[in-house]
Every structure is written in structure tokens, then in C-alpha cells.
Design an enzyme around this catalytic site. Structure first.
Site, PDB file in Angstrom:
ATOM      1  N   CYS A   1       9.165   0.167 -24.353  1.00 39.33           N
ATOM      2  CA  CYS A   1       9.155  -0.770 -25.490  1.00 39.33           C
ATOM      3  C   CYS A   1       7.749  -1.028 -26.037  1.00 39.33           C
ATOM      4  O   CYS A   1       7.586  -1.792 -26.983  1.00 39.33           O
ATOM      5  CB  CYS A   1       9.785  -2.098 -25.054  1.00 39.33           C
ATOM      6  SG  CYS A   1       8.707  -3.083 -23.992  1.00 39.33           S
TER       7      CYS A   1
ATOM      8  N   HIS B   1       6.581  -7.815  -1.100  1.00 42.47           N
ATOM      9  CA  HIS B   1       5.535  -8.164  -2.081  1.00 42.47           C
ATOM     10  C   HIS B   1       5.299  -7.071  -3.109  1.00 42.47           C
ATOM     11  O   HIS B   1       4.239  -7.006  -3.737  1.00 42.47           O
ATOM     12  CB  HIS B   1       4.227  -8.507  -1.345  1.00 42.47           C
ATOM     13  CG  HIS B   1       4.358  -9.693  -0.443  1.00 42.47           C
ATOM     14  ND1 HIS B   1       3.530  -9.905   0.618  1.00 42.47           N
ATOM     15  CD2 HIS B   1       5.245 -10.717  -0.434  1.00 42.47           C
ATOM     16  CE1 HIS B   1       3.888 -11.019   1.238  1.00 42.47           C
ATOM     17  NE2 HIS B   1       4.921 -11.530   0.625  1.00 42.47           N
TER      18      HIS B   1
ATOM     19  N   SER C   1      -0.719 -12.312   9.996  1.00 41.59           N
ATOM     20  CA  SER C   1      -1.264 -13.599  10.447  1.00 41.59           C
ATOM     21  C   SER C   1      -0.174 -14.667  10.449  1.00 41.59           C
ATOM     22  O   SER C   1      -0.395 -15.785  10.905  1.00 41.59           O
ATOM     23  CB  SER C   1      -2.414 -14.015   9.523  1.00 41.59           C
ATOM     24  OG  SER C   1      -1.969 -14.049   8.170  1.00 41.59           O
TER      25      SER C   1
ATOM     26  N   ASP D   1       0.805  -1.236   0.000  1.00 40.57           N
ATOM     27  CA  ASP D   1       0.000   0.000   0.000  1.00 40.57           C
ATOM     28  C   ASP D   1       0.834   1.281   0.000  1.00 40.57           C
ATOM     29  O   ASP D   1       0.295   2.369  -0.186  1.00 40.57           O
ATOM     30  CB  ASP D   1      -0.971  -0.014   1.185  1.00 40.57           C
ATOM     31  CG  ASP D   1      -0.294  -0.185   2.546  1.00 40.57           C
ATOM     32  OD1 ASP D   1      -0.921  -0.785   3.445  1.00 40.57           O
ATOM     33  OD2 ASP D   1       0.863   0.263   2.690  1.00 40.57           O
TER      34      ASP D   1
ATOM     35  N   CYS E   1       4.044  -0.171 -21.939  1.00 43.60           N
ATOM     36  CA  CYS E   1       5.364   0.278 -21.467  1.00 43.60           C
ATOM     37  C   CYS E   1       5.819   1.506 -22.258  1.00 43.60           C
ATOM     38  O   CYS E   1       5.762   1.515 -23.487  1.00 43.60           O
ATOM     39  CB  CYS E   1       6.364  -0.861 -21.645  1.00 43.60           C
ATOM     40  SG  CYS E   1       8.057  -0.402 -21.241  1.00 43.60           S
TER      41      CYS E   1
ATOM     42  N   CYS F   1      10.281  -5.849 -21.172  1.00 41.89           N
ATOM     43  CA  CYS F   1      11.626  -5.348 -20.840  1.00 41.89           C
ATOM     44  C   CYS F   1      11.832  -5.160 -19.336  1.00 41.89           C
ATOM     45  O   CYS F   1      12.896  -4.683 -18.910  1.00 41.89           O
ATOM     46  CB  CYS F   1      11.885  -4.029 -21.571  1.00 41.89           C
ATOM     47  SG  CYS F   1      10.917  -2.654 -20.920  1.00 41.89           S
TER      48      CYS F   1
HETATM   49  N1  APR Z   1      -3.100  -3.912  14.511  1.00 43.78           N
HETATM   50  C1  APR Z   1      -2.328  -5.036  14.452  1.00 43.78           C
HETATM   51  N2  APR Z   1      -2.735  -6.184  13.845  1.00 43.78           N
HETATM   52  C2  APR Z   1      -3.972  -6.196  13.304  1.00 43.78           C
HETATM   53  C3  APR Z   1      -4.836  -5.075  13.355  1.00 43.78           C
HETATM   54  C4  APR Z   1      -4.344  -3.891  13.987  1.00 43.78           C
HETATM   55  N3  APR Z   1      -5.074  -2.794  14.074  1.00 43.78           N
HETATM   56  N4  APR Z   1      -6.012  -5.401  12.733  1.00 43.78           N
HETATM   57  C5  APR Z   1      -5.869  -6.708  12.301  1.00 43.78           C
HETATM   58  N5  APR Z   1      -4.651  -7.179  12.659  1.00 43.78           N
HETATM   59  C6  APR Z   1      -4.084  -8.499  12.397  1.00 43.78           C
HETATM   60  C7  APR Z   1      -5.085  -9.619  12.200  1.00 43.78           C
HETATM   61  O1  APR Z   1      -5.426 -10.191  13.445  1.00 43.78           O
HETATM   62  C8  APR Z   1      -4.323 -10.607  11.324  1.00 43.78           C
HETATM   63  O2  APR Z   1      -3.599 -11.544  12.127  1.00 43.78           O
HETATM   64  O3  APR Z   1      -3.397  -8.417  11.171  1.00 43.78           O
HETATM   65  C9  APR Z   1      -3.323  -9.721  10.588  1.00 43.78           C
HETATM   66  C10 APR Z   1      -3.587  -9.574   9.085  1.00 43.78           C
HETATM   67  O4  APR Z   1      -3.390 -10.828   8.505  1.00 43.78           O
HETATM   68  P1  APR Z   1      -3.583 -11.033   6.928  1.00 43.78           P
HETATM   69  O5  APR Z   1      -4.823 -10.399   6.504  1.00 43.78           O
HETATM   70  O6  APR Z   1      -3.382 -12.487   6.681  1.00 43.78           O
HETATM   71  O7  APR Z   1      -2.402 -10.171   6.298  1.00 43.78           O
HETATM   72  P2  APR Z   1      -0.841 -10.539   6.147  1.00 43.78           P
HETATM   73  O8  APR Z   1      -0.349 -11.365   7.259  1.00 43.78           O
HETATM   74  O9  APR Z   1      -0.143  -9.285   5.867  1.00 43.78           O
HETATM   75  O10 APR Z   1      -0.887 -11.430   4.785  1.00 43.78           O
HETATM   76  C11 APR Z   1       0.318 -11.828   4.231  1.00 43.78           C
HETATM   77  O11 APR Z   1      -0.785 -12.685   2.291  1.00 43.78           O
HETATM   78  O12 APR Z   1      -2.570 -12.298   0.994  1.00 43.78           O
HETATM   79  C12 APR Z   1      -1.203 -12.281   1.009  1.00 43.78           C
HETATM   80  O13 APR Z   1       0.308 -10.949  -0.184  1.00 43.78           O
HETATM   81  C13 APR Z   1      -0.695 -10.886   0.760  1.00 43.78           C
HETATM   82  O14 APR Z   1       0.971  -9.641   1.956  1.00 43.78           O
HETATM   83  C14 APR Z   1      -0.147 -10.487   2.107  1.00 43.78           C
HETATM   84  C15 APR Z   1       0.236 -11.808   2.718  1.00 43.78           C
END
Ligand code: APR
Length: 247
Positions: free
Chosen positions: A157, A126, A196, A111, A154, A137
Site C-alpha cells: 500500500c 517479541h 533475567s 534474533d 510497504c 495495512c
Molecule cells: N547462558 C545462559 N544465560 C546467560 C548467558 C549464557 N551464556 N549469558 C548471560 N545469561 C543470562 C544473564 O545472566 C541474564 O540473566 O541471560 C540473562 C539475559 O537477561 P536480559 O538481558 O534481561 O534478557 P531477557 O531476559 O531476554 O530480556 C527480556 O527484555 O529488553 C527486553 O524485549 C527485550 O526480550 C527482551 C526482554
């Protein structure tokens, strides 16, 4: 592993943090949740867009099959993001970069909110939603200055270009993970914020830090598969907890 539910920074952690020379931070979607960016899995379920799970619309196979649909999906997310601002978690991390001898910020997020908060040299595992890359290219370009012709071509190219983000089924950008792993293996304190911790290889970074003797702290309202191996777990929101480290 003590669980702090009322958002206090323990004396032990405060001591470790204030005397640390090298701090390593890994962030995930949760660090941007308080800015209004939807997480992928918070609450245990995967998001869906126009009937397609995120893991399908955000996949390498989809670039092959329907590049315009991939652009439509990322344009939708960019429009969402355009209005959003960094939150106190992003701001705190930006302040920390000049506080330690060595500070490393690694993010799984695409983001761009860490940079928007003033963080430099962010290791983007990511990719970044504000960049595009040519399928021919490999030239990268910033989408902020780009016209909105879709699918865009692009400037170099004339080839088809795609979002410069890591899609499901793809490898990470060369060298970024290796750089992050190197720094994780040398840090004193490792903070894992808002992930997560189920997507690898990113989720391996805290394990590398732990194996090298670092003090590992997780900040997340929910427990994750990583929680058991952490020295401390703070079950709270990143925007509320990270500023507490500076008090
Ligand atoms: N502060 C801290 N943690 C938070 C908050 C908050 N305010 N709100 C939610 N969370 C936690 C959730 O409990 C969850 O464990 O953030 C975590 C988000 O988990 P995901 O949605 O699985 O995101 P992430 O771990 O970044 O995913 C990894 O998976 O989908 C792909 O490429 C994508 O970069 C991403 C990767």
C-alpha cells in the site's frame, strides 16, 4: 532448590527429562550470548545506544517521534546479527523438537537464531528483527529480500513500515502469549534458559508451568527472581549445559 554449579545434570532431572512427554522451553537473550549477541541486562545494567537507553530507542513512542532513528538502530543490530551463527544451545533445542511427543520452544529473542539452527514453530513473543510490518495495512514482509531504501515503504500500500518487533510500551502479538501459556500449563518439564525473568508477561510462563505441576529448571550463570521457585537451578552457560542433557 539444589544449585548445580559444576554443570552436571542431576539423576533426578535426567530421569524427568528422559521420561517427559511434553517439554516446554522459554529462552531469553542469554541463549544467544555465546553467539555474540549482547544481552540487555546481564551484569545488572541496561544497554545504551547513541546516548539513548535501549528501552527508549526500542519504544513505541520512538516510532511515533522518529521512525528513521528506529530503523537506524535496528539496521545496526541486524548488521551485528548478520555475521553471527547459532551456538550449541540453539542446536540442542533444534534437535529436541523431534525427541518429545510435545515440544514447545518460546523465545523472547528477536534474533532468528533458533530458526537458523533448524527450530520450527518457534513462538516468538517479541517478534523477529528480520521482518517488517506496515503501519497502514499491517502486511508483514521478510527484510532479507527487501531493498535497503530507508525508511522503507510497504510493497502493498506504499505506507510506512516498521520493524516487526514488540517495542517497549507495546502489547505482544495477538494470540502468541495465550498459545504459550496453554502449552506451559500442559508440560511435564519446563526449562528456562538465559532470561533475567523480569519482563512480563514472558516471565509468567514458568510460573504457569509450575502451578500446573511441571518440573521447572533454570539455566543461567546468574540467579534471577525466578530461581527460588525452580525445582533445579543450573548456574552455567546455555551452550555448555544444554548439550549435557543428551549425554
Ligand atoms: N547462558 C545462559 N544465560 C546467560 C548467558 C549464557 N551464556 N549469558 C548471560 N545469561 C543470562 C544473564 O545472566 C541474564 O540473566 O541471560 C540473562 C539475559 O537477561 P536480559 O538481558 O534481561 O534478557 P531477557 O531476559 O531476554 O530480556 C527480556 O527484555 O529488553 C527486553 O524485549 C527485550 O526480550 C527482551 C526482554
Amino acid at each position: 532448590m539444589p544449585i548445580e554449579a559444576c554443570h552436571t545434570i542431576s539423576e533426578r532431572l535426567r530421569q524427568r527429562f528422559s521420561t517427559a512427554r511434553s517439554v516446554f522451553v522459554l529462552t531469553g537473550a542469554g541463549v544467544s550470548a555465546e553467539s555474540g549477541v549482547p544481552t540487555f541486562r546481564g551484569g545488572g545494567k541496561e544497554g545504551v545506544w547513541k546516548g539513548l537507553p535501549f528501552s527508549v530507542i526500542s519504544s513505541a513512542a520512538m516510532v511515533e517521534r522518529d521512525l528513521p532513528a528506529v530503523w537506524e538502530w535496528f539496521d545496526y543490530r541486524r548488521d551485528l546479527l548478520e555475521k553471527l551463527k547459532p551456538n550449541p544451545a540453539h542446536d540442542a533445542l533444534a534437535r529436541w523438537q523431534s525427541r518429545f511427543e510435545n515440544f514447545t520452544l518460546v523465545t523472547q529473542n528477536i534474533d532468528g537464531l533458533h530458526e537458523a539452527a533448524g527450530s520450527n514453530d518457534v513462538l516468538e513473543l517479541h517478534g523477529n528483527i528480520w521482518r517488517a510490518r506496515c503501519l497502514e495495512c499491517e502486511k508483514r514482509e521478510d527484510l532479507r529480500g527487501c531493498d535497503n531504501a530507508r525508511p522503507p515503504v510497504c510493497q502493498e500500500c506504499g505506507g510506512a513500515i516498521r520493524p516487526d518487533v514488540v517495542l517497549f510500551g507495546e502489547m505482544l502479538p495477538p494470540g502468541v502469549f495465550e498459545e504459550a501459556a496453554e502449552r506451559a500449563s500442559q508440560c511435564d518439564v519446563c526449562l528456562v534458559v538465559g532470561t533475567s525473568a523480569i519482563v512480563y508477561p514472558a516471565a509468567a510462563l514458568p510460573e504457569i508451568a509450575r502451578a500446573a505441576g511441571a518440573f521447572v529448571v533454570e539455566i543461567n550463570p546468574e540467579l534471577t527472581p525466578l530461581s527460588a521457585m525452580c525445582d533445579e537451578v543450573i548456574q552455567g552457560k546455555a551452550g555448555e549445559v544444554l548439550p549435557l542433557f543428551e549425554i
